[in-house]
Design a protein around this motif. Sequence first.
Motif, PDB file in Angstrom:
ATOM      1  N   ASN A  39       4.235  -4.496  -2.473  1.00  0.00           N
ATOM      2  CA  ASN A  39       3.034  -4.190  -1.695  1.00  0.00           C
ATOM      3  C   ASN A  39       1.764  -4.650  -2.399  1.00  0.00           C
ATOM      4  OD1 ASN A  39       4.332  -3.042   0.515  1.00  0.00           O
ATOM      5  ND2 ASN A  39       4.291  -0.987  -0.362  1.00  0.00           N
ATOM      6  N   ALA A  40       1.720  -4.506  -3.726  1.00  0.00           N
ATOM      7  CA  ALA A  40       0.528  -4.922  -4.478  1.00  0.00           C
ATOM      8  C   ALA A  40       0.270  -6.420  -4.301  1.00  0.00           C
ATOM      9  CB  ALA A  40       0.682  -4.574  -5.956  1.00  0.00           C
ATOM     10  N   PHE A  41       1.328  -7.217  -4.353  1.00  0.00           N
ATOM     11  CA  PHE A  41       1.161  -8.657  -4.143  1.00  0.00           C
ATOM     12  C   PHE A  41       0.574  -8.930  -2.766  1.00  0.00           C
ATOM     13  CE2 PHE A  41       2.753 -12.526  -2.199  1.00  0.00           C
ATOM     14  CZ  PHE A  41       2.321 -13.490  -3.097  1.00  0.00           C
ATOM     15  N   HIS A  42       1.143  -8.313  -1.751  1.00  0.00           N
ATOM     16  CA  HIS A  42       0.653  -8.534  -0.389  1.00  0.00           C
ATOM     17  C   HIS A  42      -0.796  -8.086  -0.251  1.00  0.00           C
ATOM     18  CE1 HIS A  42       4.194 -10.089   1.605  1.00  0.00           C
ATOM     19  NE2 HIS A  42       4.914  -9.228   0.887  1.00  0.00           N
ATOM     20  N   ASN A  54      -2.701  -3.249   7.674  1.00  0.00           N
ATOM     21  CA  ASN A  54      -3.946  -2.704   7.120  1.00  0.00           C
ATOM     22  C   ASN A  54      -3.805  -2.233   5.677  1.00  0.00           C
ATOM     23  OD1 ASN A  54      -5.471  -3.065   9.565  1.00  0.00           O
ATOM     24  ND2 ASN A  54      -4.247  -1.386  10.399  1.00  0.00           N
ATOM     25  N   GLY A  55      -2.931  -2.889   4.924  1.00  0.00           N
ATOM     26  CA  GLY A  55      -2.763  -2.573   3.515  1.00  0.00           C
ATOM     27  C   GLY A  55      -2.089  -1.238   3.245  1.00  0.00           C
ATOM     28  N   ILE A  56      -1.519  -0.630   4.259  1.00  0.00           N
ATOM     29  CA  ILE A  56      -0.911   0.697   4.106  1.00  0.00           C
ATOM     30  C   ILE A  56       0.615   0.579   4.152  1.00  0.00           C
ATOM     31  CG2 ILE A  56      -0.705   3.008   5.098  1.00  0.00           C
ATOM     32  CD1 ILE A  56      -3.538   2.466   6.344  1.00  0.00           C
ATOM     33  N   SER A  57       1.255   0.915   3.044  1.00  0.00           N
ATOM     34  CA  SER A  57       2.724   0.871   2.963  1.00  0.00           C
ATOM     35  C   SER A  57       3.250  -0.374   3.674  1.00  0.00           C
ATOM     36  CB  SER A  57       3.334   2.139   3.574  1.00  0.00           C
ATOM     37  OG  SER A  57       2.907   3.282   2.884  1.00  0.00           O
ATOM     38  N   ASN A  61       6.183  -0.348   6.352  1.00  0.00           N
ATOM     39  CA  ASN A  61       5.816  -0.484   7.762  1.00  0.00           C
ATOM     40  C   ASN A  61       6.553  -1.666   8.391  1.00  0.00           C
ATOM     41  OD1 ASN A  61       3.896   1.377   9.074  1.00  0.00           O
ATOM     42  ND2 ASN A  61       2.652   0.948   7.268  1.00  0.00           N
ATOM     43  N   TYR A  62       6.644  -2.754   7.644  1.00  0.00           N
ATOM     44  CA  TYR A  62       7.343  -3.933   8.148  1.00  0.00           C
ATOM     45  C   TYR A  62       8.822  -3.609   8.414  1.00  0.00           C
ATOM     46  CZ  TYR A  62       9.358  -8.560   8.545  1.00  0.00           C
ATOM     47  OH  TYR A  62      10.046  -9.652   8.999  1.00  0.00           O
TER      48      TYR A  62
END
Length: 133
Positions: A39-42, A54-57, A61-62
Amino acid sequence: VCYLLMTKCKADEYLESFNVLSILVAALAHDLGHDGYNNAFHQNTSSDLAVTYNGISILENYSAAYLFRILRKKDNNIFARLNAEEMTKMRTRLIDMILDTDAKNHFMLMTRFKHGLEMKKLSRGLLSSMILH
């Protein structure tokens, strides 16, 4: 692993069949479609996934969305026999459990679990998330 936790700890005696099914499906689905990045990379690269969620999990979420895209296909819908109310409940439960696997939620989840144990009021939903976590 989730199945072993449920049976060896006898959690399956406390959980309803709905919870057991949701744990097993979430266990299979919680990493669906992961691309090898975290997630940090994304978030740091403002990837399309980061923007979409929106940068949340992001990856969680995907994976949840991917699961329900798979289940939309008639031949894949293992929940076809659920009525609309049951399906809404199952969908909500699966999404909650999959999102709870985000490492950022670890301490919050552990705090809720410890509090539930101390108060002797541990919900089936929280226990389900802990088994998956």
